[in-house]
Write a protein that holds these residues in place. Structure first.
Motif, short mmCIF file in Angstrom:
data_model
loop_
_atom_site.label_atom_id
_atom_site.label_comp_id
_atom_site.label_asym_id
_atom_site.label_seq_id
_atom_site.Cartn_x
_atom_site.Cartn_y
_atom_site.Cartn_z
N VAL A 1 -58.63 -10.61 65.30
CA VAL A 1 -59.30 -9.67 66.19
C VAL A 1 -59.03 -8.26 65.70
O VAL A 1 -58.06 -8.00 64.96
CB VAL A 1 -58.82 -9.83 67.65
N LYS A 2 -59.85 -7.32 66.11
CA LYS A 2 -59.75 -5.95 65.64
C LYS A 2 -58.37 -5.38 65.96
O LYS A 2 -57.85 -5.51 67.06
CB LYS A 2 -60.82 -5.10 66.33
N GLY A 3 -57.77 -4.77 64.95
CA GLY A 3 -56.46 -4.16 65.13
C GLY A 3 -55.31 -5.05 64.69
O GLY A 3 -54.15 -4.61 64.68
N TYR A 4 -55.61 -6.29 64.29
CA TYR A 4 -54.57 -7.22 63.84
C TYR A 4 -54.85 -7.64 62.41
O TYR A 4 -56.00 -7.77 62.00
CB TYR A 4 -54.51 -8.44 64.75
N SER A 5 -53.78 -7.88 61.65
CA SER A 5 -53.93 -8.24 60.24
C SER A 5 -54.08 -9.74 60.02
O SER A 5 -54.48 -10.18 58.95
CB SER A 5 -52.72 -7.73 59.43
N ASN A 6 -53.72 -10.54 61.04
CA ASN A 6 -53.83 -12.00 60.91
C ASN A 6 -53.98 -12.64 62.28
O ASN A 6 -53.89 -11.97 63.31
CB ASN A 6 -52.62 -12.58 60.16
N ILE A 7 -54.21 -13.94 62.26
CA ILE A 7 -54.34 -14.72 63.49
C ILE A 7 -52.98 -15.34 63.76
O ILE A 7 -52.58 -16.29 63.08
CB ILE A 7 -55.42 -15.81 63.35
N LYS A 8 -52.26 -14.81 64.71
CA LYS A 8 -50.89 -15.27 64.96
C LYS A 8 -50.91 -16.50 65.86
O LYS A 8 -51.34 -16.44 67.02
CB LYS A 8 -50.06 -14.16 65.61
N VAL A 9 -50.43 -17.61 65.33
CA VAL A 9 -50.35 -18.86 66.08
C VAL A 9 -48.97 -18.93 66.73
O VAL A 9 -47.94 -18.72 66.06
CB VAL A 9 -50.57 -20.08 65.16
N THR A 10 -48.91 -19.22 68.02
CA THR A 10 -47.63 -19.24 68.73
C THR A 10 -47.38 -20.61 69.36
O THR A 10 -48.30 -21.40 69.57
CB THR A 10 -47.59 -18.19 69.85
N HIS A 11 -46.11 -20.83 69.70
CA HIS A 11 -45.70 -22.07 70.37
C HIS A 11 -46.09 -22.08 71.85
O HIS A 11 -45.99 -23.12 72.49
CB HIS A 11 -44.18 -22.25 70.28
N GLU A 12 -46.48 -20.94 72.37
CA GLU A 12 -46.73 -20.83 73.81
C GLU A 12 -47.79 -21.84 74.27
O GLU A 12 -48.80 -22.05 73.58
CB GLU A 12 -47.21 -19.43 74.16
N LYS A 13 -47.56 -22.40 75.44
CA LYS A 13 -48.55 -23.28 76.04
C LYS A 13 -49.76 -22.46 76.46
O LYS A 13 -49.65 -21.26 76.75
CB LYS A 13 -47.95 -24.03 77.22
N TYR A 14 -50.90 -23.11 76.51
CA TYR A 14 -52.17 -22.42 76.72
C TYR A 14 -52.16 -21.55 77.99
O TYR A 14 -52.46 -20.35 77.95
CB TYR A 14 -53.28 -23.47 76.79
N LYS A 15 -51.78 -22.13 79.12
CA LYS A 15 -51.81 -21.40 80.39
C LYS A 15 -50.79 -20.27 80.40
O LYS A 15 -51.05 -19.18 80.93
CB LYS A 15 -51.57 -22.35 81.55
N GLU A 16 -49.62 -20.51 79.80
CA GLU A 16 -48.59 -19.47 79.75
C GLU A 16 -49.03 -18.32 78.86
O GLU A 16 -48.78 -17.14 79.15
CB GLU A 16 -47.28 -20.07 79.23
#
Length: 251
Positions: free
Chosen positions: A201-216
């Motif tokens: 997305v605009k303003g970010y250098s990469n797509i950061k994948v996280t461990h967070e659950k979807y709703k959280e």
């Protein structure tokens, strides 16, 4: 300095600090409001067909939780043939001698020698592509660094020379330690659907994948985090009050 001047000076400094704090609070709120807006307006789905349709129709930002699988997993040459990963890092450590020389108050010099395992650099290998919802994407667009985890060398390395355990020893003074990302991970992220693919997305250098659950993830990213603003302002007020009091005392 007379007390009246001190009071006037203290009031002036207090007003100046309050004005400064208002600017800080406004900027913090603006930052979180802007971020929350991006996540609030993004499309949201964990459905394969809907996600792929969003990409095909280039509908902008999308948030999802998905399983990501490495296409052509990787390994280092010394690793067992059946041990391949999404990504792997290999850190070289050398047993190095250090000396410290100290001089006491009487001019007596003492030299102390000690040995430590020192980091000599880290190599990385990443799969070139990942598969998600039946489609392939370049891994270079994604950040999966939070998924690196330590693995004992004895589980993945051929020929331990009787030394491999937590580390893989090349000899008694040189060793490797490893961290890996499994070939399949599950994570949540936001990305931009454009040109029939994904990009940050605009303003970010990469797509950061996280461990967070979807709703959280959704709850956290869409929050305006007013508590952060309150905590920062309280800390500033305490520091400013301490400074003003000390300045007035010095006057």
């Amino acid at each position: 300095m007379n007390s009246n001047f001190k009071w006037v000076g203290g009031i002036f400094l207090s007003v100046l600090c309050i004005f400064f704090d208002i600017i800080i609070a406004t900027n913090i709120n603006h930052h979180y409001d802007k971020r929350a807006s991006i996540y609030r307006l993004a499309l949201k789905t964990t459905n394969k067909d809907k996600f792929n349709y969003i990409i095909d129709s280039q509908q902008g930002n999308v948030i999802t939780n998905a399983k990501l699988t490495a296409v052509s997993p990787v390994k280092f040459r010394e690793m067992k043939s059946n041990k391949k990963f999404f990504a792997v890092s290999r850190t070289l450590e050398e047993y190095t001698m250090h000396t410290v020389t100290t001089t006491d108050s009487k001019g007596h010099t003492t030299t102390t020698t000690y040995w430590t395992w020192d980091n000599q650099g880290t190599d990385y290998k990443y799969a070139k592509q990942l598969e998600m919802f039946g489609r392939k994407y370049k891994l270079a667009k994604f950040d999966i660094s939070s998924y690196f985890e330590h693995i004992d060398a004895k589980k993945i390395v051929n020929g331990d020379n009787g030394l491999t355990g937590y580390y893989h020893y090349l000899d008694s003074d040189t060793r490797y330690r490893y961290e890996v990302v499994p070939t399949t991970i599950t994570g949540t992220f936001i990305a931009q659907a454009v040109n029939n693919t994904l990009k940050p997305v605009k303003g970010y250098s990469n797509i950061k994948v996280t461990h967070e659950k979807y709703k959280e993830y959704l709850a956290d990213k869409q929050s305006k985090h007013r508590l952060v603003t309150i905590v920062v302002i309280i800390i500033l007020l305490l520091v400013e009050a301490w400074l003003i009091i000390n300045i007035i005392i010095d006057w």
